[in-house]
Design an enzyme around this catalytic site. Structure first.
Site, short mmCIF file in Angstrom:
data_model
loop_
_atom_site.label_atom_id
_atom_site.label_comp_id
_atom_site.label_asym_id
_atom_site.label_seq_id
_atom_site.Cartn_x
_atom_site.Cartn_y
_atom_site.Cartn_z
N THR A 1 35.95 -1.19 28.99
CA THR A 1 36.61 -2.34 28.38
C THR A 1 36.18 -2.58 26.93
OG1 THR A 1 36.94 -3.39 30.53
CG2 THR A 1 36.95 -4.84 28.60
N ASP B 1 34.72 8.33 45.25
CA ASP B 1 34.60 6.93 45.66
C ASP B 1 35.16 6.78 47.07
OD1 ASP B 1 34.67 4.28 46.12
OD2 ASP B 1 35.82 3.73 44.33
N HIS C 1 28.65 0.23 37.47
CA HIS C 1 30.06 0.26 37.07
C HIS C 1 30.44 -1.08 36.46
CE1 HIS C 1 31.93 3.96 38.92
NE2 HIS C 1 30.64 4.09 39.17
N ASP D 1 35.86 10.02 36.91
CA ASP D 1 35.57 8.64 37.32
C ASP D 1 36.44 8.30 38.55
OD1 ASP D 1 34.44 6.14 37.09
OD2 ASP D 1 35.82 5.44 35.52
N SER E 1 39.31 8.94 34.21
CA SER E 1 39.76 8.44 35.50
C SER E 1 40.99 9.24 35.94
CB SER E 1 40.12 6.96 35.38
OG SER E 1 41.23 6.83 34.52
N ASN F 1 28.51 2.55 33.08
CA ASN F 1 29.93 2.77 32.77
C ASN F 1 30.49 1.70 31.85
OD1 ASN F 1 29.63 4.82 34.61
ND2 ASN F 1 31.36 4.20 35.89
#
Ligand SMILES: [Zn+2]
Length: 341
Positions: free
Chosen positions: A269, A105, A223, A83, A50, A266
């Site tokens: 976590t 995005d 996602h 990302d 990211s 994706n």
């Protein structure tokens, strides 16, 4: 093996009817965990960073770690993916750095928080596609707005406020020529996705199926698709953590998605939970230890275990050797040769 364009990996996944996990990384141990899992399960793999990760680790570190991964694991096709790029410049800089795939995005404005208009999103995404495809780099776009906030990126909310409209998704793909499409079906970023085991009211698999029917050839991306398993939450809380009860996306719902056009899943976590639980356990049980390897090794092993389980569940296991990886130059030629779809 050089880093591989994501388009090829997703095309092969569509051919084989499986999904490919896209796992987020910030450091050496996470990349090692994913690569060991890929080797153990013979999986092609997408490793993604990211904007937050690029800032934390620095692009040059990330790129050279990824190059090392492709050298040390020559039998594994590895995609290096950006990302949630928030602007043309962010995507351009990632491509210059050697990423073989980028997400733009445009569902949010450049602040990464404010939902944008369809026109803004389509125009921005089209510009990124033109720039990326000329260099053989894959582009993922997003239509609809995901829930939650992670690394300062996201509109917040439950993810049900701006579900993807199938007709608009079709127009978006037509206008932009994206290779993969992230859709909003009620999933959120972060650990707190659902306050109970999700049913069809909050996790809109019906919407996903509708989008797939309308766009059967488009590679869909889910996602916020960590499963947030209770056993990983329990380890953290058993050793002094304070996670509130929470639910993720059940693996069987992801498998239903994969049957309906989802090719990229994706997961972030779950890796974070596995790492944190393992480190907490060492700290709690062996407070005399102070060598970082004493807790980073179990952390790496815990992440590898959860990544292996996802690779097996998504069906990518066993497919690493199915195809000869394409170079970015070959992919650029393919894009220039004809309409992409
Ligand atoms: Zn995301």
């Amino acid at each position: 093996m050089p880093l591989v364009p994501m388009r090829q990996v997703l095309d092969e996944a569509a051919r084989g009817g499986y999904g490919v996990g896209a796992f987020n990384v910030n450091n050496l141990e996470q990349i090692q965990a994913i690569m060991e899992a890929a080797r153990a399960t013979k999986s092609p793999v997408i490793i993604q960073a990211s904007r937050g990760a690029r800032k934390y680790a620095n692009d040059r570190f990330l790129y050279h770690l990824m190059l090392a991964a492709s050298e040390i694991y020559p039998e594994i096709p590895v995609v290096m993916h950006l990302d949630h790029g928030n602007s043309f410049e962010t995507c351009k800089s990632a491509i210059e750095m050697g990423f073989t795939s980028v997400m733009i995005d445009g569902s949010l404005m450049e602040d990464g928080k404010t939902p944008s208009t369809f026109e803004y999103n389509a125009d921005l995404t089209r510009r990124v596609v033109e720039y990326a495809h000329a260099r053989g780099v894959t582009v993922e776009g997003e239509i609809g707005v995901l829930g939650g906030i992670e690394d300062g990126h996201g509109a917040g909310g439950s993810g049900l406020e701006h579900l993807t409209d199938p007709e608009q998704a079709a127009q978006f793909v037509e206008k932009t020529g994206v290779d993969a499409l992230a859709i909003a079906i009620g999933t959120s970023h972060g650990a707190y996705k659902f306050t109970r085991k999700p049913d069809g009211a909050v996790l809109r698999m019906d919407r996903l199926i509708e989008i797939h029917r309308r766009l059967p050839k488009v590679h869909l991306v889910m996602h916020g698709s960590s499963s947030v398993p209770k056993d990983l939450q329990d380890i953290i809380n058993a050793y002094g953590g304070k996670l509130k009860p929470t639910w993720g996306v059940p693996v069987e719902e992801i498998q239903l998605g994969i049957k309906n056009g989802v090719r990229k899943v994706n997961v972030d976590t779950d890796s974070r939970l596995a790492i944190t639980g393992a480190i907490r356990k060492v700290f709690a049980e062996s407070p005399e230890k102070f060598d970082p390897r004493d807790y980073l090794k179990p952390a790496r092993e815990a992440m590898q275990k959860v990544v292996e389980a996802r690779m097996t569940a998504f069906g990518q296991a066993g497919h690493a050797g199915d195809y000869q990886p394409m170079t970015l130059a070959q992919m650029a030629e393919q894009y220039s040769g004809a309409l992409v779809r």
